[in-house]
Design an enzyme around this catalytic site. Structure first.
Site, PDB file in Angstrom:
ATOM      1  N   ALA A 145      99.106   6.374  11.958  1.00  0.00           N
ATOM      2  CA  ALA A 145      98.304   6.576  10.742  1.00  0.00           C
ATOM      3  C   ALA A 145      98.492   5.443   9.731  1.00  0.00           C
ATOM      4  O   ALA A 145      97.545   5.006   9.092  1.00  0.00           O
ATOM      5  CB  ALA A 145      98.670   7.918  10.101  1.00  0.00           C
ATOM      6  N   ASP A 201     102.271   7.273  16.713  1.00  0.00           N
ATOM      7  CA  ASP A 201     101.507   7.998  15.703  1.00  0.00           C
ATOM      8  C   ASP A 201     101.276   6.955  14.618  1.00  0.00           C
ATOM      9  O   ASP A 201     102.171   6.631  13.841  1.00  0.00           O
ATOM     10  CB  ASP A 201     102.312   9.196  15.199  1.00  0.00           C
ATOM     11  N   TYR A 223      73.361  11.831  20.318  1.00  0.00           N
ATOM     12  CA  TYR A 223      74.433  12.725  20.774  1.00  0.00           C
ATOM     13  C   TYR A 223      75.411  12.001  21.696  1.00  0.00           C
ATOM     14  O   TYR A 223      76.623  12.176  21.602  1.00  0.00           O
ATOM     15  CB  TYR A 223      73.826  13.935  21.490  1.00  0.00           C
ATOM     16  N   LYS A 229      93.985   7.590   6.738  1.00  0.00           N
ATOM     17  CA  LYS A 229      95.064   6.849   6.083  1.00  0.00           C
ATOM     18  C   LYS A 229      94.683   5.374   6.079  1.00  0.00           C
ATOM     19  O   LYS A 229      93.665   5.011   5.533  1.00  0.00           O
ATOM     20  CB  LYS A 229      96.382   7.094   6.811  1.00  0.00           C
ATOM     21  N   PHE A 265     105.628  13.967  12.034  1.00  0.00           N
ATOM     22  CA  PHE A 265     104.867  14.394  10.864  1.00  0.00           C
ATOM     23  C   PHE A 265     104.629  15.901  10.988  1.00  0.00           C
ATOM     24  O   PHE A 265     104.692  16.441  12.084  1.00  0.00           O
ATOM     25  CB  PHE A 265     103.545  13.618  10.848  1.00  0.00           C
ATOM     26  N   ASP A 266     104.305  16.576   9.887  1.00  0.00           N
ATOM     27  CA  ASP A 266     104.246  18.047   9.965  1.00  0.00           C
ATOM     28  C   ASP A 266     103.219  18.578  10.984  1.00  0.00           C
ATOM     29  O   ASP A 266     103.525  19.472  11.764  1.00  0.00           O
ATOM     30  CB  ASP A 266     104.106  18.719   8.588  1.00  0.00           C
ATOM     31  N   HIS A 293     103.785  25.717   4.197  1.00  0.00           N
ATOM     32  CA  HIS A 293     103.519  25.158   2.867  1.00  0.00           C
ATOM     33  C   HIS A 293     102.032  25.076   2.530  1.00  0.00           C
ATOM     34  O   HIS A 293     101.662  25.131   1.369  1.00  0.00           O
ATOM     35  CB  HIS A 293     104.198  23.801   2.707  1.00  0.00           C
TER      36      HIS A 293
HETATM   37  C1  LIG Z   1      98.200  12.386   8.219  1.00  0.00           C
HETATM   38  C2  LIG Z   1      99.019  12.207   9.396  1.00  0.00           C
HETATM   39  C3  LIG Z   1      98.777  12.935  10.556  1.00  0.00           C
HETATM   40  C4  LIG Z   1      97.688  13.999  10.667  1.00  0.00           C
HETATM   41  O1  LIG Z   1      96.436  13.495  10.387  1.00  0.00           O
HETATM   42  P1  LIG Z   1      95.276  14.342   9.688  1.00  0.00           P
HETATM   43  O2  LIG Z   1      94.164  13.362   9.597  1.00  0.00           O
HETATM   44  O3  LIG Z   1      95.758  14.790   8.369  1.00  0.00           O
HETATM   45  O4  LIG Z   1      94.943  15.480  10.575  1.00  0.00           O
HETATM   46  C5  LIG Z   1      99.600  12.708  11.636  1.00  0.00           C
HETATM   47  N1  LIG Z   1     100.603  11.827  11.576  1.00  0.00           N
HETATM   48  C6  LIG Z   1     100.865  11.109  10.486  1.00  0.00           C
HETATM   49  C7  LIG Z   1     101.992  10.134  10.470  1.00  0.00           C
HETATM   50  C8  LIG Z   1     100.088  11.264   9.355  1.00  0.00           C
HETATM   51  O5  LIG Z   1     100.380  10.562   8.256  1.00  0.00           O
END
Ligand SMILES: *Cc1c(COP(=O)(O)O)cnc(C)c1O
Length: 462
Positions: free
Chosen positions: A216, A214, A72, A257, A124-125, A452
């Site tokens: 990813a 950010d 844990y 990603k 990002f969304d 969406h």
């Molecule tokens: C996918 C993504 C996110 C969100 O990540 P999740 O793992 O889908 O929650 C945030 N920012 C960017 C640029 C992304 O491509």
């Protein structure tokens, strides 16, 4: 057209996929209320909905899964991940989270106050939705080139420094930090240059603000820098990635990603003070601070994935495969965002269907037609996803771009799958004039920014 590089891997285990017949596809569309997110995966032949968590693990990652320590608190898996982050990204503090948006919840939820503004190239969304959820407003500071789909420029994800400085002067104390998305997903997966990151970092310091990435798609961004930024041509991808990270105080990462795992996220940080300020929210929403909503084995697979993502042969193939798909579409006359980004092809649905008004969701009509044609699933990223309301008048504001995205999973589809996809899309393009309907919402979720994902739609003749 330049053919893609041959795959630098071979099959060890396979997953059967099936092309449903025309009648099955029609029924699937009806049952899904014409929303790609509501389709059953079994009814999809080639799934390009997202490249998030959909890639194939390496045999080294499968082996690492067996090493998972499920304690844990303070599991060995956590420390292996910590070492991997330190080595690849240079940060001392890590917070595991179950995925990218959970990392965003921890960072944004902890540091942002109602009424704040967050300058960002383009959110990002989910990032945008988290800013809204914290009652803050993202301020788009991306270069104007991002809104010109056909303009060929190497770094269309860059921050416009004049816009950034303007935001810093206008909003001053109401800015908790600056964010930069690498690559800029919402703008077509376009990269940010190392020089731009350094300039943004300098400006952040000048105004006493922190800079978070950010990140990813940080590895794709690093490869683009190597290809396109002359000063970096002789650096390894790993060194470029480290240099990108050196500009920032921390990052949120969707590890689904580039870090190549099926589930996982990270907040990485340079300062202990920031780390401490985020921990309460980890315990509230994710789990204990050394596992953050993940199993020990997930942390181990991630520790390996972070190292694999800077394999230059892998990334050269990936980007050449995406580029080949883009070239085949361009040859077929299909309007796509150029240059082709890292993880996906973005079709300009507004130009594809000039006869369908944006308020009737042309990008989502395109999703339906491409599925109908060949059981290929992509996603609309236009008015349905990004429509805004004017905070004062309540009037609808349409996004500048009406895009349809086909995201390519990592190490998953072959070059011949790309040919099938291109043929499917070109077939739809050839009959585009006969596609004369729009979509209306029959259900809209009551939370802004996520329409969406949950919408129900109905076609109506135009
Ligand atoms: C996918 C993504 C996110 C969100 O990540 P999740 O793992 O889908 O929650 C945030 N920012 C960017 C640029 C992304 O491509």
């Amino acid at each position: 057209m330049q053919r893609a590089l041959p795959e630098p891997f071979r099959f060890k285990s396979i997953e059967r996929i099936h092309l449903p017949g025309r009648e099955e596809r029609e029924q699937a569309l009806r049952e899904a209320h014409y929303n790609m997110f509501a389709l059953k995966a079994r009814d999809v032949y080639i799934d390009l909905l997202t490249d998030s968590g959909t890639g194939a693990l390496s045999k080294e990652q499968w082996a690492a899964l067996m090493l998972g320590d499920e304690s844990y608190a303070g599991a060995d898996s956590f420390f292996r991940l910590k070492d991997s982050v330190k080595e690849m990204l240079g940060f001392d503090y890590i917070i595991p989270a179950h995925q990218g948006r959970a990392a965003e919840n921890i960072l944004i939820g902890s540091l942002v106050k109602p009424g704040d503004f967050i300058p960002i190239n383009m959110p990002f969304d989910t990032t945008r939705a988290h800013m809204f959820n914290a009652q803050a407003t993202p301020v788009n500071c991306v270069v104007d080139a991002a809104f010109q789909p056909e303009l060929e420029q190497p770094f269309k994800g860059n921050v416009d420094l004049a816009k950034l400085e303007d935001a810093l002067k206008t909003h001053g104390d109401r800015i908790p930090f600056i964010m930069v998305t690498v690559t800029n997903n919402s703008g077509g997966g376009q990269p940010v240059s190392l020089q731009n990151l350094r300039d943004v970092s300098a400006m952040a310091r000048k105004y006493g603000k922190k800079l978070f990435l950010d990140a990813a798609r940080m590895a794709e961004n690093a490869f683009f820098i190597k290809e396109r930024e002359a000063e970096c041509a002789n650096m390894s991808m790993a060194a470029i990635l480290k240099a990108m990270m050196d500009t920032a105080d921390g990052a949120t990462i969707s590890c689904k990603k580039d870090p190549m795992v099926n589930i996982g996220g990270l907040v990485v940080l340079r300062s202990e003070e920031d780390y401490m300020s985020l921990l309460p929210r980890v315990v509230l929403f994710e789990g204990f601070i050394t596992y953050g909503g993940l199993a020990g084995r997930d942390l181990d697979a991630l520790a390996v994935g972070l190292r694999e993502m800077v394999d230059e042969e892998y990334m050269a193939h990936r980007l050449s495969q995406v580029r080949m798909l883009g070239d085949m579409l361009i040859e077929g006359g299909v309007p796509i965002i150029r240059p082709v980004g890292g993880h996906a092809i973005f079709i300009d649905a507004g130009q594809f269907f000039p006869h369908i008004p944006q308020k009737y969701f042309p990008a989502d009509v395109l999703s339906i037609e491409i599925y109908r044609e060949g059981a290929v699933r992509g996603v609309g990223l236009g008015a349905l996803a990004f429509e805004d309301k004017d905070p004062v008048t309540g009037e609808k504001i349409m996004p500048k771009l009406e895009l349809y995205r086909m995201a390519i999973a990592r190490r998953t589809y072959s070059n011949s799958h790309m040919e099938y996809i291109a043929q499917t899309v070109v077939n739809v393009y050839k009959r585009r004039d006969s596609i004369r309907y729009g979509l209306k919402l029959t259900y809209e979720p009551p939370v802004p920014g996520i329409t969406h994902f949950l919408a129900r739609l109905e076609p109506f003749a135009l």
